[in-house]
Write an enzyme that holds these catalytic residues in place. Structure first.
Site, PDB file in Angstrom:
ATOM      1  N   GLU A 155     127.656  28.281  29.763  1.00  0.00           N
ATOM      2  CA  GLU A 155     127.725  29.208  30.986  1.00  0.00           C
ATOM      3  C   GLU A 155     127.590  30.639  30.260  1.00  0.00           C
ATOM      4  O   GLU A 155     128.106  30.599  28.894  1.00  0.00           O
ATOM      5  CB  GLU A 155     129.105  29.042  31.888  1.00  0.00           C
ATOM      6  CG  GLU A 155     128.792  27.861  32.754  1.00  0.00           C
ATOM      7  CD  GLU A 155     130.040  27.895  33.586  1.00  0.00           C
ATOM      8  OE1 GLU A 155     129.786  27.836  34.799  1.00  0.00           O
ATOM      9  OE2 GLU A 155     131.226  28.146  33.193  1.00  0.00           O
ATOM     10  N   ASP A 212     139.746  32.495  25.561  1.00  0.00           N
ATOM     11  CA  ASP A 212     140.374  32.535  26.800  1.00  0.00           C
ATOM     12  C   ASP A 212     141.589  32.074  26.450  1.00  0.00           C
ATOM     13  O   ASP A 212     142.087  31.458  25.339  1.00  0.00           O
ATOM     14  CB  ASP A 212     139.521  32.078  28.147  1.00  0.00           C
ATOM     15  CG  ASP A 212     139.601  30.876  28.286  1.00  0.00           C
ATOM     16  OD1 ASP A 212     139.742  30.040  27.132  1.00  0.00           O
ATOM     17  OD2 ASP A 212     139.391  30.113  29.233  1.00  0.00           O
ATOM     18  N   PRO A 253     129.505  32.169  46.841  1.00  0.00           N
ATOM     19  CA  PRO A 253     131.082  32.407  47.158  1.00  0.00           C
ATOM     20  C   PRO A 253     131.723  31.877  45.861  1.00  0.00           C
ATOM     21  O   PRO A 253     131.244  30.806  45.347  1.00  0.00           O
ATOM     22  CB  PRO A 253     131.227  31.106  48.245  1.00  0.00           C
ATOM     23  CG  PRO A 253     130.016  30.432  48.337  1.00  0.00           C
ATOM     24  CD  PRO A 253     129.003  31.193  47.812  1.00  0.00           C
ATOM     25  N   SER A 254     132.887  32.638  45.633  1.00  0.00           N
ATOM     26  CA  SER A 254     133.499  32.367  44.131  1.00  0.00           C
ATOM     27  C   SER A 254     134.372  30.801  44.398  1.00  0.00           C
ATOM     28  O   SER A 254     134.636  30.645  45.612  1.00  0.00           O
ATOM     29  CB  SER A 254     134.439  33.308  43.837  1.00  0.00           C
ATOM     30  OG  SER A 254     135.541  32.778  42.868  1.00  0.00           O
ATOM     31  N   SER A 286     144.033  29.029  32.488  1.00  0.00           N
ATOM     32  CA  SER A 286     143.015  29.691  31.681  1.00  0.00           C
ATOM     33  C   SER A 286     143.018  30.991  31.694  1.00  0.00           C
ATOM     34  O   SER A 286     143.912  31.669  30.990  1.00  0.00           O
ATOM     35  CB  SER A 286     141.705  29.088  32.360  1.00  0.00           C
ATOM     36  OG  SER A 286     140.611  29.723  31.547  1.00  0.00           O
ATOM     37  N   ASP A 317     143.165  29.340  27.471  1.00  0.00           N
ATOM     38  CA  ASP A 317     143.510  28.100  27.094  1.00  0.00           C
ATOM     39  C   ASP A 317     142.298  27.543  26.206  1.00  0.00           C
ATOM     40  O   ASP A 317     142.332  26.036  26.053  1.00  0.00           O
ATOM     41  CB  ASP A 317     143.433  27.086  28.394  1.00  0.00           C
ATOM     42  CG  ASP A 317     142.143  26.931  29.196  1.00  0.00           C
ATOM     43  OD1 ASP A 317     141.246  27.920  29.107  1.00  0.00           O
ATOM     44  OD2 ASP A 317     142.021  26.113  29.911  1.00  0.00           O
TER      45      ASP A 317
HETATM   46  C1  16G Z   1     135.936  28.027  36.538  1.00  0.00           C
HETATM   47  C2  16G Z   1     135.175  27.032  35.663  1.00  0.00           C
HETATM   48  C3  16G Z   1     134.227  27.845  35.044  1.00  0.00           C
HETATM   49  C4  16G Z   1     133.306  28.616  36.095  1.00  0.00           C
HETATM   50  C5  16G Z   1     134.230  29.461  36.912  1.00  0.00           C
HETATM   51  C6  16G Z   1     133.601  30.361  38.037  1.00  0.00           C
HETATM   52  C7  16G Z   1     135.637  25.020  34.689  1.00  0.00           C
HETATM   53  C8  16G Z   1     136.518  24.345  33.672  1.00  0.00           C
HETATM   54  N1  16G Z   1     135.844  26.224  34.758  1.00  0.00           N
HETATM   55  O1  16G Z   1     136.895  28.845  35.683  1.00  0.00           O
HETATM   56  O2  16G Z   1     133.166  27.091  34.427  1.00  0.00           O
HETATM   57  O3  16G Z   1     132.493  29.525  35.232  1.00  0.00           O
HETATM   58  O4  16G Z   1     135.344  28.832  37.577  1.00  0.00           O
HETATM   59  O5  16G Z   1     134.381  31.131  38.593  1.00  0.00           O
HETATM   60  O6  16G Z   1     134.790  24.550  35.333  1.00  0.00           O
HETATM   61  P1  16G Z   1     134.060  31.721  40.275  1.00  0.00           P
HETATM   62  O7  16G Z   1     133.507  30.384  41.145  1.00  0.00           O
HETATM   63  O8  16G Z   1     135.214  32.481  40.578  1.00  0.00           O
HETATM   64  O9  16G Z   1     132.844  32.603  39.929  1.00  0.00           O
HETATM   65 MG    MG Z   2     139.486  28.426  30.378  1.00  0.00          MG
END
Ligand code: 16G
Ligand code: MG
Length: 535
Positions: free
Chosen positions: A361, A267, A490-491, A57, A269
């Protein structure tokens, strides 16, 4: 079946995260092979076609990743995410046992045929990594789609498993369906000038750029696209693309855009999109996923009223949705708003509960889901010879709206066509769209901690339940500012804790974000230097 192909480096442990496995491409060869194996099992189990997409992505070009797509084009079900992690981490000598374990637990009939669609993005590592997936699928009936966007793969899996009811399972079929619906929609915008039909697209130097180019002839000049960052020279996601634009709140490099004109960024993908313009003073204005959700739901709600159709519409957001958008949707538009955890699968799931579920989102990933009943009601009205003209016109618009949308997953290309059609039909400029509500100033920060799992959240990630004292600290900091809100989580994709804050002014949002970062650093085991104030 030769399990010694694509061996795993001993000791390496990876997690199937929010959007599959994602890390430096060098670590992924064995994971790809094993996901090929797992997809084959999943296909036998569901007796349907399964998708595997090779992409990371918006991550840098050096990274790659892989995710599985379930029969209706949705993200693979959670139990199988668990299997994915087990398989990916089984040491070489345990791989056979790990496979047998899945076969047994799921009671898989191994003589059942399997069919797997494999797609990949434009990363240099994607060719060999998708070959590793195909080696896993081996002679079991895999179909290689080559270069496709993530949403195109989801779409084709769904088409295949609905015997073509959702459309033809080819990229050509995808362009035909979406573009035909787009052209039908824009027929309702008779006085649209050539200027208004123009859009600048930042392809992030990725697969989306290639696919926009491929699609262009199907648009019959109803949309004039100037394509930038098309991959011919620039680096994937480097200073461009939806993530860069959203995080930096600035235009991507490599795009030429006149004051007041619309631009959008995909982005890497092409499952995310954000819009923007630069005003006559040179000020940059971002229209993110929240603004997109608002535009789309306003349009749909107006059509439902005109069609006199009683269908329940809801908007699904995450904690990152700007507070102004939530207020506008609830108080002014009077639509139902739901909040879920971050990650497309959570939003998708929640949106399925309504006749019409719009989910986005803030980062630009989203789509609209129509229940079967809703689609039927719309179709009946569109085909009802006795219905009056206004109702019928609205029903036809709704029908084409359904067809322009990729309901399997958020899709930059499909969202772009829908947004362009809505703006054309409403005769709306991007400035008028932007003015529907004003975003509250906000700030996002990251904090490094020794183990981010010490942070546990509840209420769709809006409140922290551990470590002790953190939520109380956030609550008392938030009280110091007007119109303020803050949360930490947490990310799911990086080894950090994310902090979000919004408030009446940018300075307050920045201060609050900093103070909350300090609280995280102190109460959740921060490592490295203490977070510094932004001003
Ligand atoms: C991933 C998710 C996206 C989310 C992001 C959060 C999918 C296809 N993609 O890229 O939706 O906003 O993670 O990232 O589900 P984070 O947990 O690092 O904040
Ligand atoms: Mg993407």
């Amino acid at each position: 079946l030769d399990l010694c192909l694509h061996p795993k480096p001993a000791g390496l442990v990876l997690q199937y995260g929010t959007a599959g496995f994602r890390t430096n491409a060098k670590q992924l060869d064995h994971v790809m092979f094993r996901m090929g194996l797992l997809a084959t099992l999943r296909s036998k189990k569901t007796e349907a076609t399964i998708g595997v997409m090779v992409t990371a992505s918006h991550n840098p070009e050096e990274d790659n990743g892989v995710k599985l797509v379930d029969p209706m084009g949705e993200m693979v079900t959670p139990t199988w995410e668990g299997y994915a992690t087990q398989l990916a981490n089984a040491e070489q000598e345990d791989l056979l046992a790990a496979l047998k374990d899945v076969i047994e637990k799921e009671a898989i009939n191994m003589s059942q045929e399997a069919n797997v669609f494999v797609g990949k993005d434009t990363r240099s590592s994607s060719a060999s990594l998708s070959q590793a997936v195909l080696d896993g699928v081996s002679a079991l009936g895999g179909h290689n789609y080559g270069l496709v966007t993530t949403p195109q793969l989801h779409y084709m899996v769904c088409c295949q498993n609905t015997q073509g009811k959702y459309g033809e399972a080819t990229v050509e079929g995808y362009y035909k369906k979406l573009c035909q619906a787009f052209i039908q929609l824009t027929n309702n915008a008779s006085n649209c000038t050539d200027d208004q039909k123009h859009l600048s697209v930042d392809g992030a130097n990725g697969i989306g750029a290639l696919k926009v180019r491929e699609m262009e002839s199907h648009l019959k000049k109803e949309l004039h696209i100037s394509l930038f960052n098309d991959g011919s020279k620039g680096k994937l996601n480097h200073q461009c693309g939806a993530d860069f634009v959203k995080v930096q709140q600035n235009a991507p490099t490599g795009i030429k855009i006149n004051p007041g004109e619309r631009g959008c960024s995909f982005d890497g993908d092409a499952d995310r999109i954000v819009y923007y313009y630069i005003d006559s003073e040179g000020q940059f204005h971002l229209l993110d996923g929240d603004k997109i959700a608002t535009l789309i739901s306003t349009f749909l709600k107006e059509l439902l009223t005109q069609a006199a159709l009683d269908l329940k519409i809801a908007v699904v957001q995450t904690a990152y949705a700007n507070g102004s958008s939530t207020h506008y949707l609830e108080d002014t538009m009077k639509v139902i708003v739901r909040c879920t955890k971050t990650g497309v699968k959570h939003l998708h799931h929640a949106a399925q509960e309504f006749d019409i579920g719009v989910y986005f989102e803030a980062n630009g990933h989203g789509t609209v889901l129509f229940s079967k009943a809703a689609e039927e009601k719309i179709q009946q009205l569109a085909e009802n010879p006795g219905a009056d003209d206004e109702r019928k016109r609205a029903a036809l618009l709704l029908q084409n709206t359904v067809n322009v949308i990729n309901q399997t997953v958020g899709d930059a290309i499909s969202d772009m066509l829908l947004i362009e059609a809505i703006l054309a039909i409403k005769g709306m400029t991007i400035q008028q769209w932007d003015a529907i509500y004003s975003d509250l100033p906000n700030r996002q920060l990251k904090v490094k901690v020794s183990d981010r799992r010490v942070i546990d959240t509840t209420d769709a990630e809006r409140r922290a339940v551990s470590p002790a004292g953190l939520q109380e600290a956030i609550d008392s900091l938030v009280k110091k500012y007007r119109q303020a809100r803050s949360f930490v989580r947490p990310s799911g994709t990086e080894d950090v804790v994310r902090v979000y804050a919004e408030a009446e002014t940018q300075e307050s949002a920045d201060d609050l974000a900093h103070e909350v970062s300090l609280a995280v650093y102190r109460l959740a085991g921060g490592v490295g230097d203490e977070p510094k104030p932004l001003h």
